[in-house]
Design a protein around this motif. Structure first.
Motif, PDB file in Angstrom:
ATOM      1  N   GLN A 116       0.834  -1.199   0.000  1.00  0.00           N
ATOM      2  CA  GLN A 116       0.000   0.000   0.000  1.00  0.00           C
ATOM      3  C   GLN A 116       0.875   1.258   0.000  1.00  0.00           C
ATOM      4  O   GLN A 116       1.974   1.267   0.552  1.00  0.00           O
ATOM      5  N   GLY A 117       0.354   2.318  -0.600  1.00  0.00           N
ATOM      6  CA  GLY A 117       1.104   3.581  -0.622  1.00  0.00           C
ATOM      7  C   GLY A 117       0.751   4.408  -1.843  1.00  0.00           C
ATOM      8  O   GLY A 117      -0.199   4.127  -2.586  1.00  0.00           O
ATOM      9  N   ASN A 118       1.571   5.437  -2.071  1.00  0.00           N
ATOM     10  CA  ASN A 118       1.391   6.360  -3.192  1.00  0.00           C
ATOM     11  C   ASN A 118       2.386   5.986  -4.294  1.00  0.00           C
ATOM     12  O   ASN A 118       3.605   6.033  -4.086  1.00  0.00           O
ATOM     13  N   TYR A 119       1.869   5.613  -5.450  1.00  0.00           N
ATOM     14  CA  TYR A 119       2.706   5.194  -6.579  1.00  0.00           C
ATOM     15  C   TYR A 119       2.806   6.334  -7.606  1.00  0.00           C
ATOM     16  O   TYR A 119       1.790   6.994  -7.919  1.00  0.00           O
ATOM     17  N   TYR A 120       4.004   6.535  -8.127  1.00  0.00           N
ATOM     18  CA  TYR A 120       4.210   7.536  -9.186  1.00  0.00           C
ATOM     19  C   TYR A 120       5.423   7.126 -10.009  1.00  0.00           C
ATOM     20  O   TYR A 120       6.227   6.278  -9.590  1.00  0.00           O
ATOM     21  N   CYS A 121       5.543   7.720 -11.186  1.00  0.00           N
ATOM     22  CA  CYS A 121       6.645   7.421 -12.095  1.00  0.00           C
ATOM     23  C   CYS A 121       7.489   8.680 -12.333  1.00  0.00           C
ATOM     24  O   CYS A 121       6.988   9.808 -12.204  1.00  0.00           O
ATOM     25  N   ILE A 122       8.754   8.444 -12.653  1.00  0.00           N
ATOM     26  CA  ILE A 122       9.717   9.536 -12.834  1.00  0.00           C
ATOM     27  C   ILE A 122      10.466   9.307 -14.143  1.00  0.00           C
ATOM     28  O   ILE A 122      10.852   8.171 -14.471  1.00  0.00           O
ATOM     29  N   VAL A 123      10.705  10.393 -14.867  1.00  0.00           N
ATOM     30  CA  VAL A 123      11.496  10.367 -16.103  1.00  0.00           C
ATOM     31  C   VAL A 123      12.689  11.294 -15.906  1.00  0.00           C
ATOM     32  O   VAL A 123      12.532  12.465 -15.498  1.00  0.00           O
ATOM     33  N   ASN A 124      13.867  10.779 -16.189  1.00  0.00           N
ATOM     34  CA  ASN A 124      15.104  11.564 -16.120  1.00  0.00           C
ATOM     35  C   ASN A 124      15.571  11.858 -17.549  1.00  0.00           C
ATOM     36  O   ASN A 124      15.992  10.945 -18.279  1.00  0.00           O
ATOM     37  N   ILE A 135      -0.788   8.176  -7.319  1.00  0.00           N
ATOM     38  CA  ILE A 135      -2.085   7.527  -7.122  1.00  0.00           C
ATOM     39  C   ILE A 135      -2.000   6.671  -5.852  1.00  0.00           C
ATOM     40  O   ILE A 135      -1.017   5.959  -5.625  1.00  0.00           O
ATOM     41  N   GLN A 136      -2.991   6.782  -5.017  1.00  0.00           N
ATOM     42  CA  GLN A 136      -3.023   6.053  -3.745  1.00  0.00           C
ATOM     43  C   GLN A 136      -3.618   4.661  -3.947  1.00  0.00           C
ATOM     44  O   GLN A 136      -4.695   4.515  -4.535  1.00  0.00           O
ATOM     45  N   LEU A 137      -2.902   3.661  -3.447  1.00  0.00           N
ATOM     46  CA  LEU A 137      -3.393   2.283  -3.477  1.00  0.00           C
ATOM     47  C   LEU A 137      -3.512   1.791  -2.036  1.00  0.00           C
ATOM     48  O   LEU A 137      -2.486   1.646  -1.341  1.00  0.00           O
ATOM     49  N   HIS A 138      -4.719   1.555  -1.601  1.00  0.00           N
ATOM     50  CA  HIS A 138      -4.976   1.069  -0.244  1.00  0.00           C
ATOM     51  C   HIS A 138      -6.063  -0.002  -0.295  1.00  0.00           C
ATOM     52  O   HIS A 138      -7.008   0.087  -1.100  1.00  0.00           O
ATOM     53  N   LEU A 139      -5.919  -0.972   0.563  1.00  0.00           N
ATOM     54  CA  LEU A 139      -6.927  -2.035   0.657  1.00  0.00           C
ATOM     55  C   LEU A 139      -8.187  -1.480   1.309  1.00  0.00           C
ATOM     56  O   LEU A 139      -8.111  -0.591   2.171  1.00  0.00           O
TER      57      LEU A 139
END
Length: 240
Positions: A116-124, A135-139
């Protein structure tokens, strides 16, 4: 080495924070329909949508942040769709990634509580970091059972006793209980008439016995006639 990488990451994050604020519209993370809402032991699939074509050929790093803890690196996928190996040379456990057109997808297999947590992507790109919206993913919260109410047994109602003689009949049919207080009034109304009746019968019996005795005393006792001076009874004439 790990501390140096973390320090470098936070330094880059602080330097590019202001710049990334203006680039939010270029990247976003969404949860695919088949994965919503996330459930325990299910597969959850995320997609990093890149609207700027110049960023789609630089590869994507996936990150996760749980509550107030530091961000955690998950994996890096190249523009060719290959997942870079981790420090131990093995692909990340329970995480899969692939590239679809210009977007990048991340699959969490057998979703667990620690995922569970906050997922995000990064581009360098060109020594600049571009962050997507998280985006928050929680049960889902476990359903609480409704409180069970114990069946209450009705308490026996107490019937007030009154001094009315008509209530004594009803009191005799009720459950027997120790006689206290006003309960003696019913006994009074029952036993006094009964004792009076018995007393009247006893008086009548005594009166009857007394009358019978007096009548017996008044009964006449006939004696034989006396002849002569000696007072002996004379013989009947038939014997002369």
């Amino acid at each position: 080495m790990a501390r140096f990488v973390s320090l470098l990451f936070f330094l880059s994050l602080s330097l590019c924070c202001c710049r990334s604020q203006g680039q939010k519209s270029k990247m976003s993370v969404r949860l695919l329909r088949g994965s919503s809402p996330p459930s325990l032991e299910a597969n959850v699939e995320l997609e990093c949508v890149i609207s700027d074509n110049s960023l789609s050929d630089s590869g994507v790093s996936w990150m996760r942040q749980n509550n107030d803890s530091a961000p955690q690196f998950i994996l890096f996928i190249t523009s060719l769709g290959r997942v870079a190996s981790t420090e131990n040379g093995k692909p990340p456990e329970r995480f899969q990634a692939k590239k679809e057109s210009k977007n990048y997808r991340l699959t969490v297999t057998s979703f667990k509580k620690q995922d569970q947590g906050n997922y995000y992507c990064i581009v360098n790109r060109n020594q600049r970091l571009y962050f997507s919206s998280g985006i928050q993913l929680h049960l889902p919260a476990p359903a609480t059972a409704a409180p069970t109410t114990k069946a209450t047994t009705p308490q026996p109602s107490t019937i007030p006793r009154s001094k009315d003689p008509g209530d004594c009949t009803h009191a005799l049919n009720t459950e027997k209980a120790p006689k206290k207080g006003t309960g003696l009034s019913c006994d009074f109304y029952i036993w006094v008439p009964l004792a009076s009746t018995c007393l009247l019968f006893f008086i009548a019996l005594l009166a009857t016995i007394t009358v019978c005795q007096k009548t017996r005393r008044r009964r006449c006792k006939c004696k034989r006639p006396m002849n002569g001076s000696n007072g002996k009874p004379s013989m009947p004439n038939r014997y002369v």
